[in-house]
Design an enzyme around this catalytic site. Structure first.
Site, PDB file in Angstrom:
ATOM      1  N   ASN A 208       0.843  -1.192   0.000  1.00 52.91           N
ATOM      2  CA  ASN A 208       0.000   0.000   0.000  1.00 52.91           C
ATOM      3  C   ASN A 208       0.873   1.234   0.000  1.00 52.91           C
ATOM      4  OD1 ASN A 208       0.584   0.706   2.867  1.00 52.91           O
ATOM      5  ND2 ASN A 208      -0.528  -1.194   3.268  1.00 52.91           N
ATOM      6  N   ASP A 276      -4.354  -6.736   4.719  1.00 51.85           N
ATOM      7  CA  ASP A 276      -5.386  -7.630   5.233  1.00 51.85           C
ATOM      8  C   ASP A 276      -5.191  -9.069   4.765  1.00 51.85           C
ATOM      9  OD1 ASP A 276      -6.831  -5.689   6.672  1.00 51.85           O
ATOM     10  OD2 ASP A 276      -7.774  -4.984   4.822  1.00 51.85           O
ATOM     11  N   LYS A 286      10.020 -16.401 -10.299  1.00 54.51           N
ATOM     12  CA  LYS A 286       9.341 -15.317 -11.006  1.00 54.51           C
ATOM     13  C   LYS A 286       8.344 -15.874 -12.020  1.00 54.51           C
ATOM     14  CE  LYS A 286      10.090 -11.308 -13.973  1.00 54.51           C
ATOM     15  NZ  LYS A 286      11.075 -10.508 -14.728  1.00 54.51           N
ATOM     16  N   ASP A 305      -4.607 -10.663  12.689  1.00 56.38           N
ATOM     17  CA  ASP A 305      -5.104  -9.374  13.157  1.00 56.38           C
ATOM     18  C   ASP A 305      -4.309  -8.994  14.402  1.00 56.38           C
ATOM     19  OD1 ASP A 305      -6.540  -7.191  14.156  1.00 56.38           O
ATOM     20  OD2 ASP A 305      -8.427  -7.948  13.328  1.00 56.38           O
ATOM     21  N   ILE A 306      -3.207  -8.299  14.195  1.00 57.74           N
ATOM     22  CA  ILE A 306      -2.270  -7.992  15.282  1.00 57.74           C
ATOM     23  C   ILE A 306      -2.936  -7.136  16.352  1.00 57.74           C
ATOM     24  CG2 ILE A 306      -0.065  -6.910  15.852  1.00 57.74           C
ATOM     25  CD1 ILE A 306       0.787  -7.528  12.921  1.00 57.74           C
ATOM     26  N   PHE A 324      -5.043   2.268  14.656  1.00 56.77           N
ATOM     27  CA  PHE A 324      -5.306   3.290  13.638  1.00 56.77           C
ATOM     28  C   PHE A 324      -6.358   2.756  12.679  1.00 56.77           C
ATOM     29  CE2 PHE A 324      -1.930   5.633  15.300  1.00 56.77           C
ATOM     30  CZ  PHE A 324      -1.795   6.838  14.634  1.00 56.77           C
ATOM     31  N   LYS A 338     -14.771  -0.235  14.601  1.00 58.84           N
ATOM     32  CA  LYS A 338     -13.509  -0.974  14.628  1.00 58.84           C
ATOM     33  C   LYS A 338     -12.976  -1.074  16.051  1.00 58.84           C
ATOM     34  CE  LYS A 338      -8.847  -1.113  12.672  1.00 58.84           C
ATOM     35  NZ  LYS A 338      -7.904  -0.562  11.671  1.00 58.84           N
ATOM     36  N   LYS A 342     -12.289  -4.687  17.648  1.00 58.98           N
ATOM     37  CA  LYS A 342     -10.923  -5.117  17.963  1.00 58.98           C
ATOM     38  C   LYS A 342     -10.681  -5.230  19.462  1.00 58.98           C
ATOM     39  CE  LYS A 342      -9.582  -4.683  13.574  1.00 58.98           C
ATOM     40  NZ  LYS A 342      -9.168  -5.797  12.716  1.00 58.98           N
TER      41      LYS A 342
END
Length: 398
Positions: A208, A276, A286, A305-306, A324, A338, A342
């Site tokens: 990302n 995710d 390759k 999911d830390i 975050f 969230k 969580k």
């Protein structure tokens, strides 16, 4: 204020050396004692007489001055101060520091000291961006050398970019932070930062746009308040903060292992932009086009999911867990949900929709979600967001 602390100020050669005279004046106004050391190149920009007059102290210049060796040898000089400051820190002097050279008074003092060292790099933008300088900076950071700047701006050479020495008030603030016993002294805070890279094959990956800037700023702000920081970072484009224990990872699964290995901690700030999913059928070599026109089929599997795992620990849970939420729509509603899902204590929600400039940018506009509700903060630089969050954390666990 300084409480009588002493600074050994090493002034290297570069046009930014003229700022060192103002730095001496500002430090003395704050109550610091300053002993200047000039390299031969520095004397092309500032005179020993001016540095001595402003510091009200002898200026040291030559490693082999026998009078100085009789009165105060270089070993004693390197350890008589509470902090060594190098401003400006040129590319040449940084290279000497990184590779353990002791060829002149300045580099010998830096090798012989047992006190903390703060550098304020200053050089041409191309020199700052050169791979050798980046390598040297990483080595210095791994050795625990503190740094402030450089900043972006116009340079004497006519170019514009990063490489300009931090302004004097910023350096003074960094000096005070390096010598302060802040509210988080004795506390251990775990910070995750940057993106994760999830391999598709040995040369391709899913990632990302996270630069790691916000996580790095948070870690630096916590360090400034006296915390011991374990900094678990993915492949970020922003260098990690000096003074932190840096653990570098690539994937989400590696990040999870590093996070749990770093426990126990008084607080955890999960600022990383963790992918995710990972590619369950990643290729060992390759992948190549076969001429059929068909794209390869990827099987995606969920990453750990830390944040949720940390929040739900029955034994060894950090006293404060901060997550975050990077959202593109219904920011507060999605972030509030969230936090409940969580099980973390706080969520820092930000809008990363197209045009916001947050992901990879220099500013952030966040809403702090707690059990008490949502608190919107104004749009601020990421450093200021970090400072405010660190102060909140200190108020909670300090």
């Amino acid at each position: 204020m300084s409480n009588g602390k002493r600074i050994l100020l090493i002034i290297a050669g570069g046009i930014a050396a003229f700022k060192s005279l103002d730095l001496i004046r500002r430090l003395r106004e704050r109550g610091f004692g300053v002993t200047p050391v000039l390299t031969p190149a520095a004397e092309q920009f500032v005179t020993p007489l001016s540095a001595s007059a402003l510091a009200a102290s002898k200026v040291y210049r030559d490693l082999f001055d026998l009078t100085d060796e009789a009165e105060m040898g270089h070993i004693e000089l390197s350890r008589a101060a509470d902090l060594l400051v190098v401003a400006p820190a040129t590319a040449d002097l940084m290279a000497k520091m990184a590779h353990g050279h002791a060829s002149d008074l300045a580099s010998t003092l830096l090798m012989a000291t047992d006190k903390p060292v703060l550098i304020a790099p200053a050089m041409n933008v191309r020199m700052w961006e050169h791979p050798a300088t980046r390598r040297n900076l990483r080595l210095l950071q791994e050795d625990g050398i503190l740094s402030v700047g450089p900043v972006e701006g116009a340079m004497a050479c006519g170019e514009f970019g990063f490489g300009r020495m931090a302004e004097v008030p910023e350096i003074v603030a960094a000096v005070e932070a390096a010598l302060s016993a802040g509210p988080l002294t004795g506390r251990h805070v775990l910070v995750t930062s940057g993106p994760t890279h999830e391999p598709i094959d040995p040369v391709r990956y899913i990632a990302n746009r996270s630069s790691g800037a916000q996580g790095t700023a948070i870690a630096a702000a916590l360090l400034a308040l006296g915390a011991r920081v374990s900094f678990v970072t993915g492949p970020a484009s922003v260098p990690p903060p000096p003074g932190a224990e840096v653990i570098r990872v690539e994937t989400a699964r590696q990040m999870r292992e590093a996070v749990f290995a770093a426990l126990p901690a008084d607080a955890a700030v999960c600022a990383a932009a963790v992918a995710d999913w990972h590619v369950a059928n990643a290729a060992g070599r390759k992948m190549k086009k076969d001429g059929s026109g068909r794209a390869p089929a990827f099987e995606l599997a969920e990453n750990p999911d830390i944040l949720a795992e940390l929040s739900r620990l029955e034994t060894g849970r950090p006293g404060l867990v901060v997550g975050f939420a990077a959202e593109t729509d219904d920011v507060v509603a999605n972030a509030t949900a969230k936090r409940a899902r969580k099980g973390c204590d706080w969520i820092v929600a930000n809008d990363v929709s197209e045009g916001s400039g947050v992901m990879g940018g220099t500013e952030n506009e966040v809403t702090l979600i707690t059990a008490e509700g949502a608190e919107a903060w104004p749009r601020l630089g990421k450093g200021e967001v970090a400072r405010l969050l660190a102060e909140r954390i200190a108020a909670r666990i300090g």
